[in-house]
Design an enzyme around this catalytic site. Structure first.
Site, PDB file in Angstrom:
ATOM      1  N   GLU A 282       0.833  -1.196   0.000  1.00 45.03           N
ATOM      2  CA  GLU A 282       0.000   0.000   0.000  1.00 45.03           C
ATOM      3  C   GLU A 282       0.872   1.253   0.000  1.00 45.03           C
ATOM      4  O   GLU A 282       0.578   2.232  -0.680  1.00 45.03           O
ATOM      5  CB  GLU A 282      -0.925  -0.023   1.226  1.00 45.03           C
ATOM      6  CG  GLU A 282      -2.169   0.801   1.049  1.00 45.03           C
ATOM      7  CD  GLU A 282      -3.184   0.542   2.174  1.00 45.03           C
ATOM      8  OE1 GLU A 282      -3.890  -0.476   2.099  1.00 45.03           O
ATOM      9  OE2 GLU A 282      -3.236   1.341   3.116  1.00 45.03           O
ATOM     10  N   GLU A 285       2.115   1.914  -3.338  1.00 43.52           N
ATOM     11  CA  GLU A 285       1.014   2.435  -4.150  1.00 43.52           C
ATOM     12  C   GLU A 285       0.794   3.920  -3.863  1.00 43.52           C
ATOM     13  O   GLU A 285       0.622   4.723  -4.783  1.00 43.52           O
ATOM     14  CB  GLU A 285      -0.246   1.661  -3.774  1.00 43.52           C
ATOM     15  CG  GLU A 285      -1.053   1.176  -4.933  1.00 43.52           C
ATOM     16  CD  GLU A 285      -2.309   0.469  -4.431  1.00 43.52           C
ATOM     17  OE1 GLU A 285      -2.259  -0.145  -3.335  1.00 43.52           O
ATOM     18  OE2 GLU A 285      -3.333   0.561  -5.106  1.00 43.52           O
ATOM     19  N   CYS A 308      -8.194  -2.470   3.821  1.00 40.84           N
ATOM     20  CA  CYS A 308      -7.979  -3.701   4.605  1.00 40.84           C
ATOM     21  C   CYS A 308      -9.206  -4.152   5.383  1.00 40.84           C
ATOM     22  O   CYS A 308      -9.154  -5.156   6.075  1.00 40.84           O
ATOM     23  CB  CYS A 308      -6.768  -3.588   5.518  1.00 40.84           C
ATOM     24  SG  CYS A 308      -6.406  -1.963   6.039  1.00 40.84           S
ATOM     25  N   SER A 328      -7.016   1.597  -2.521  1.00 38.76           N
ATOM     26  CA  SER A 328      -5.820   0.821  -2.777  1.00 38.76           C
ATOM     27  C   SER A 328      -6.241  -0.564  -3.238  1.00 38.76           C
ATOM     28  O   SER A 328      -7.271  -1.088  -2.825  1.00 38.76           O
ATOM     29  CB  SER A 328      -5.023   0.713  -1.474  1.00 38.76           C
ATOM     30  OG  SER A 328      -4.201  -0.410  -1.503  1.00 38.76           O
ATOM     31  N   LYS A 367     -14.677 -10.852   8.209  1.00 38.85           N
ATOM     32  CA  LYS A 367     -13.561 -11.648   7.683  1.00 38.85           C
ATOM     33  C   LYS A 367     -14.015 -13.045   7.278  1.00 38.85           C
ATOM     34  O   LYS A 367     -13.423 -13.676   6.418  1.00 38.85           O
ATOM     35  CB  LYS A 367     -12.456 -11.769   8.740  1.00 38.85           C
ATOM     36  CG  LYS A 367     -11.804 -10.452   9.107  1.00 38.85           C
ATOM     37  CD  LYS A 367     -10.732 -10.054   8.127  1.00 38.85           C
ATOM     38  CE  LYS A 367     -10.160  -8.699   8.528  1.00 38.85           C
ATOM     39  NZ  LYS A 367      -9.436  -8.053   7.457  1.00 38.85           N
ATOM     40  N   GLU A 370     -15.174 -12.534   3.945  1.00 36.78           N
ATOM     41  CA  GLU A 370     -14.046 -12.255   3.049  1.00 36.78           C
ATOM     42  C   GLU A 370     -13.374 -13.555   2.592  1.00 36.78           C
ATOM     43  O   GLU A 370     -12.997 -13.695   1.424  1.00 36.78           O
ATOM     44  CB  GLU A 370     -13.026 -11.339   3.741  1.00 36.78           C
ATOM     45  CG  GLU A 370     -11.964 -10.796   2.794  1.00 36.78           C
ATOM     46  CD  GLU A 370     -10.903  -9.956   3.480  1.00 36.78           C
ATOM     47  OE1 GLU A 370     -10.547 -10.277   4.636  1.00 36.78           O
ATOM     48  OE2 GLU A 370     -10.410  -8.990   2.869  1.00 36.78           O
ATOM     49  N   GLU A 375     -12.524 -14.502  -5.544  1.00 35.79           N
ATOM     50  CA  GLU A 375     -11.227 -14.069  -6.064  1.00 35.79           C
ATOM     51  C   GLU A 375     -10.084 -14.432  -5.110  1.00 35.79           C
ATOM     52  O   GLU A 375      -8.920 -14.342  -5.477  1.00 35.79           O
ATOM     53  CB  GLU A 375     -11.248 -12.564  -6.368  1.00 35.79           C
ATOM     54  CG  GLU A 375     -11.471 -11.621  -5.188  1.00 35.79           C
ATOM     55  CD  GLU A 375     -12.943 -11.316  -4.908  1.00 35.79           C
ATOM     56  OE1 GLU A 375     -13.798 -12.177  -5.225  1.00 35.79           O
ATOM     57  OE2 GLU A 375     -13.240 -10.244  -4.358  1.00 35.79           O
ATOM     58  N   CYS A 512     -10.842  -2.127  14.411  1.00 37.91           N
ATOM     59  CA  CYS A 512     -10.948  -3.565  14.704  1.00 37.91           C
ATOM     60  C   CYS A 512     -11.091  -3.859  16.198  1.00 37.91           C
ATOM     61  O   CYS A 512     -11.671  -4.872  16.576  1.00 37.91           O
ATOM     62  CB  CYS A 512      -9.735  -4.303  14.165  1.00 37.91           C
ATOM     63  SG  CYS A 512      -9.432  -3.985  12.434  1.00 37.91           S
TER      64      CYS A 512
END
Ligand code: SF4
Ligand code: SF4
Ligand code: SF4
Lengths: 587, 160
Positions: A282, A285, A308, A328, A367, A370, A375, A512
Site C-alpha cells: 500500500e 502504491e 484492509c 488501494s 472476515k 471475506e 477471487e 478492529c
C-alpha cells in the site's frame, strides 16, 4: 440544575436528563433491555418499548419507564418498591412467554442480557402460556439470524441504519408477528449487508450471532493428514483477556500464542506480519500515485483509500461503486497472509495447498465473509480456509481445559511471526494510516524518520483530519471509522469539499478493536478506549516500528516477491472490486 | 458477481417519480406516497418499493417495514375476480369464518394472496352494510348472500 430523590438519595442533574441517566450517575442500576447508550459515539436507543425499566414516581398513578421519563424538580423516585418489582416481573414473564426455551443450547447463553435479567429478577416460572412466534433461520457467510429470539428492542436497526447507514434492517409486520428483518424478508446474504457485525455486537439476545467455525477447526486439528496453521489479528491480543476476566486493555499476546500452540496448531503465525506486508504494498502504491499526481499526471486518482476492512470494501461496492478505482488494490492482511501461506510457505514445507489449512483468528465477522470471496481462492481452494472470532477462540480455549491466565508467554513461529509496531496499530482507527505514513515518509523523503509517533492521527472522533509534513510537502489525511462516518467523508470528497491525499476507513466504531467478533462490551465504550491504549502500548514495546524494517519481510521480497508492486505481488497481494449497486433496468 | 437488478417499465418508473416529487420527496411523506402508488398499481411489488425507496431517500427495508405494518398495503396483485368476505360482526356470527376457510381450502391460498393463474384473490372486509344477507361474499362485481360453506364450490364455478 434539577434536584430530585432516587431511592432516598439526592441527585442533581441537568434539565432533560432521564431518570435512568440520573440513577446511573449515582450508581443505581435500573434494569433495562431495549435501552442502549454508546456514549462515546453519541448513540442512544430508547424506544421505551420493553418496560423493564419502570420505576415508581411519587404522586403519579402509573409507573414510569425510566429511560423515557425526564427528571423534574422535587421528584421522588423509587426504583425497587414492591409495586415496581411485581410489574417488572410481569413484564419479563410476558416477554419470556413468547421466547424459545433454548438457553441450554443457545450461542448467546452466558452473554445474553435477557437471560441475565431473568436470573437477576428471580424468574422461576412463566404463568402465561400461548402461541409462540416462529421464523425460519437465516444463515449467511458471517451472521446467523434466529429471529425467534428477537425481543424487538430494535438496537440492531439503530446500529445498521443510523450508525452504519447501511439500512439493511427494519422492523416489519405488526404486533405478535413483528420482527427485525431485511427488505422482503430476504436473506442477509442477498442484501446490501456489509457483515460488519455491529448488529451482532448490540443484540441483547441470541437473535443475531456469528457463524461458528470452531467445530470445523476441531476436526481439522484432529486430522493428521492436514497441516493446520493459524494467523492472529492485531486487535485480538488487546481483547481476548476480557473473556477470562482480565481487565480491559490487558495485552495477552504471549498467552494467546501459548494457547494456540496447546490447541494443536502446527504453526502459530501473526497477521501482524501480513500487516507489515500490506504497508509495503500500500505504501508503494501511495508513493506511486502521489509522485505521479505531483508531476501533474491527470489520470491519477487521489485520495487513495485504505482497503484492509472487508466490511468497508463491501460497503463501497454497494454504495459508492463509482469510486471503485480509488481504494488501494492491496488485499487485507488476512488475505495477504493466506495467499503467501498457500504459495511461498506451502512450497517451502512441501505441503500441497489442499492439505494446508489456513485459519485466522479475527476480531471481526466480516472476515468470515471475506474468506469466501471467489477471487481469494485458487481452483476452488480458499487462501484462508475460515476465520474464527475472538469470542469463538475464547470458548474453544475453555473447552480445551486450558487455564488461560496461568499460561506462560509463548513466541510466534517464523517466518511469519516477526512484526513491527506499525502492524500492531492496524487494530485501531488511525493505525493503518499511521503505519503507512511511517513507511512512505522514508520512501518519499529518503530520510530517516526519528519520531514515529503521529499523535495527530490518533483518537476516537468519528471523522478526523490531520496534516503530516513530508519534508516540506504537506500531506492531508482523512480518517473515518463507522460506516456512517465513512459515508459522510466520501460525500465530502465527491462534492469536492475537501482535498485529501489519503483516507483511512474502518467499518467498526473504534476500528478492529470494536469489531463484530470481539468480546461483548454491553454498551461500555470505555472498554474500547482501554483496548486502543493497549494496542499503542504494544507498538511502543516493539524494537522495530516501521514495516519496511521487518527482516522477514525484507527476506520475503528477496526470496520470492521481488519488490512491491512486482508482477508476483500483483497476482498474490492485490485485488479488484466489483460494482454491486442495485440497478433499475427500465424496459 | 453481478449487481442486483430490478426490472420495471419506463412509464411505471416515471409515474412513481411524479408521485414522490408531488410530496416533495420527503421521507416523512412515505406513507402517503405508498398510498398513492398503490392506487396506481393496485399493489406494491418489490420493484415498485425499490423505486419508491430510491426516490424518497429511505432504505428499502424501511419501505418494506411500512408496507408490512399497515394491513392496507399489499404486495400481491388482485386477481381478475377479487373475492371479499365480510367478517363484520353480523356475518361473523353467522359463520363467515367457516366460509372463509372453505374458500381458502378450495383455492389453496391464504387471505391477501392470489391464485397462481391470477384468477382469484382473497380478502376480508369489515361490514359492507348488507347484514340482512349475512354472511356476504362479493366476487368481482357480483354479490352473494347467505353463503354457507357448501355453496362455495358453486360460486367459484360461475366464473369458469
Ligand atoms: S437468547 Fe438468551 S434467553 Fe433466549 S435462549 Fe438464548 S440465551 Fe436463552
Ligand atoms: S452486519 Fe452491519 S451491515 Fe449487516 S445488518 Fe448488521 S449492522 Fe447492518
Ligand atoms: S434482532 Fe436483537 S437487536 Fe435486533 S431487535 Fe431483535 S433482539 Fe433487538
Amino acid at each position: 440544575m434539577i434536584k430530585l430523590i432516587i431511592d432516598k438519595k439526592t441527585v442533581e442533574v441537568k434539565p432533560g436528563t432521564t431518570i435512568l441517566q440520573a440513577a446511573d450517575s449515582i450508581g443505581i442500576h435500573i434494569p433495562r433491555l431495549c435501552y442502549m447508550n454508546l456514549s462515546d459515539f453519541n448513540i442512544e436507543n430508547k424506544p421505551g418499548g420493553c418496560r423493564v425499566c419502570v420505576v415508581e414516581v411519587e404522586g403519579r398513578r402509573n409507573l414510569a419507564p425510566a429511560c423515557a421519563t425526564e427528571c423534574a424538580e422535587g421528584m421522588v423516585v423509587n426504583t425497587h418498591s414492591i409495586r415496581v418489582l411485581n410489574a417488572r416481573k410481569t413484564v419479563m414473564q410476558l416477554i419470556l412467554s413468547d421466547h424459545p426455551f433454548d438457553c441450554l443450547v443457545c450461542a448467546k447463553s452466558g452473554n445474553c442480557e435477557l437471560q441475565e435479567l431473568a436470573q437477576t429478577m428471580g424468574i422461576r416460572d412463566i404463568p402465561y402460556q400461548g402461541e409462540q412466534s416462529t421464523y425460519r433461520e437465516d444463515t449467511s457467510p458471517s451472521i446467523i439470524r434466529e429471529v425467534d429470539k428477537c425481543i424487538m428492542c430494535r438496537r440492531c436497526e439503530v446500529m445498521c441504519n443510523e450508525v452504519q447507514t447501511v439500512g439493511v434492517l427494519s422492523a416489519i409486520n405488526r404486533g405478535f408477528t413483528s420482527v427485525v428483518a431485511p427488505a422482503f424478508e430476504m436473506n442477509l446474504d442477498h442484501s446490501e449487508c456489509t457483515f460488519c457485525g455491529q448488529c451482532v455486537n448490540v443484540c441483547p439476545t441470541g437473535a443475531l450471532t456469528e457463524v461458528d467455525h470452531t467445530n470445523q477447526l476441531i476436526n481439522d486439528l484432529a486430522d493428521s493428514s492436514k497441516t493446520v496453521i493459524v494467523q492472529t489479528a492485531p486487535a485480538v491480543r488487546a481483547a481476548l483477556g476480557e473473556a477470562f476476566g482480565m481487565k480491559p486493555g490487558t495485552l495477552v499476546t504471549g498467552k494467546l500464542v501459548s494457547a494456540l500452540r496447546e490447541l494443536g496448531f502446527d504453526y502459530v503465525f501473526d497477521t501482524d506480519f501480513a500487516a507489515d506486508l500490506t504497508i509495503m504494498e500500500e505504501g508503494a502504491e501511495v508513493l506511486d500515485r502521489l509522485t505521479k499526481f505531483l508531476n501533474g499526471d491527470k489520470n491519477v486518482k487521489l485520495p487513495i483509500l485504505t482497503s484492509c476492512c472487508p466490511a468497508w470494501v463491501k460497503f463501497f461496492e454497494h454504495q459508492f461503486p463509482q469510486l471503485k478505482d480509488i481504494p488501494s488494490t492491496a488485499r487485507s492482511p488476512q488475505q495477504m497472509f493466506g495467499s503467501i501461506a498457500k504459495s511461498y510457505f506451502a512450497e517451502k514445507i512441501g505441503v500441497d495447498r489442499k492439505n494446508l489449512v489456513v485459519v485466522s483468528i479475527m476480531p471481526c465477522v466480516a472476515k468470515k465473509y471475506e474468506c469466501t470471496r471467489e477471487e481469494f481462492s485458487v481452483d476452488g481452494n480458499p487462501d484462508v480456509d475460515y476465520s474464527v472470532s475472538t469470542r469463538e477462540l475464547a470458548n474453544l480455549i475453555k473447552r480445551a481445559n486450558i487455564d488461560f491466565i496461568a499460561l506462560p508467554d509463548g513466541d510466534f513461529d517464523n517466518p511469519f511471526g516477526e512484526s513491527t509496531g506499525a502492524s500492531v496499530i492496524f487494530g485501531t482507527t488511525g493505525g493503518v494510516i499511521e503505519a503507512a505514513v511511517r513507511t512512505t515518509y522514508e520512501l518519499y523523503t529518503k530520510k530517516h524518520l526519528d519520531k514515529v509517533d503521529f499523535k495527530q492521527l490518533r483518537g476516537m472522533e468519528g471523522i478526523r483530519s490531520a496534516k503530516v509534513d513530508f519534508n516540506g510537502l504537506e500531506l492531508n489525511i482523512g480518517i473515518a471509522h463507522g460506516l456512517g462516518n465513512a459515508r459522510k467523508l466520501l460525500e465530502e470528497v465527491i462534492e469536492g469539499k475537501c482535498a485529501y491525499h489519503a483516507i483511512e476507513i474502518m467499518a467498526c466504531p473504534g476500528g478492529c478493536i470494536g469489531g463484530g467478533g470481539q468480546p461483548y462490551i454491553h454498551g461500555d465504550t470505555s472498554i474500547l478506549k482501554a483496548r486502543q491504549k493497549a494496542v499503542y502500548e504494544e507498538d511502543v514495546n516493539k524494537t522495530l516500528r516501521k514495516s519496511h524494517e521487518n527482516p522477514y519481510i525484507i527476506r520475503l521480497y528477496e526470496e520470492f516477491l521481488g519488490k512491491p508492486l512486482s508482477e508476483k505481488s500483483h497476482n498474490l497481494l492485490h485485488t479488484h472490486y466489483f460494482d454491486r449497486k442495485k440497478e433499475i433496468i427500465i424496459e | 458477481m453481478s449487481s442486483i437488478k430490478i426490472k420495471l417499465k419506463e412509464k411505471d418508473v416515471q409515474q412513481i417519480k411524479e408521485i414522490a416529487s408531488s410530496f416533495g420527496n420527503k421521507p416523512g411523506e412515505l406513507i402517503n406516497v405508498l398510498h398513492k402508488t398503490q392506487g396506481v398499481f393496485g399493489y406494491l411489488p418489490a420493484e415498485v418499493q425499490e423505486v419508491v425507496a430510491r426516490e424518497m431517500n429511505v432504505s428499502v427495508a424501511k419501505v418494506y417495514g411500512v408496507v408490512t405494518f399497515y394491513s392496507f398495503f399489499t404486495m400481491i396483485p388482485k386477481g381478475r375476480y377479487p373475492i371479499s368476505i365480510c367478517t363484520g360482526t353480523a356475518c361473523y356470527v353467522r359463520g363467515a369464518e367457516k366460509v372463509l376457510d372453505e374458500f381458502k381450502k378450495e383455492l389453496g391460498i391464504k387471505v391477501g394472496e392470489s391464485t397462481p393463474d391470477g384468477k382469484f384473490s382473497l380478502t376480508c372486509l369489515r361490514c359492507v352494510g348488507a347484514c340482512g344477507l349475512s354472511p356476504v361474499v362479493t366476487v368481482g362485481t357480483k354479490t352473494f348472500g347467505r353463503v354457507s360453506p357448501d355453496k362455495v364450490k358453486d360460486i367459484l364455478k360461475e366464473f369458469d
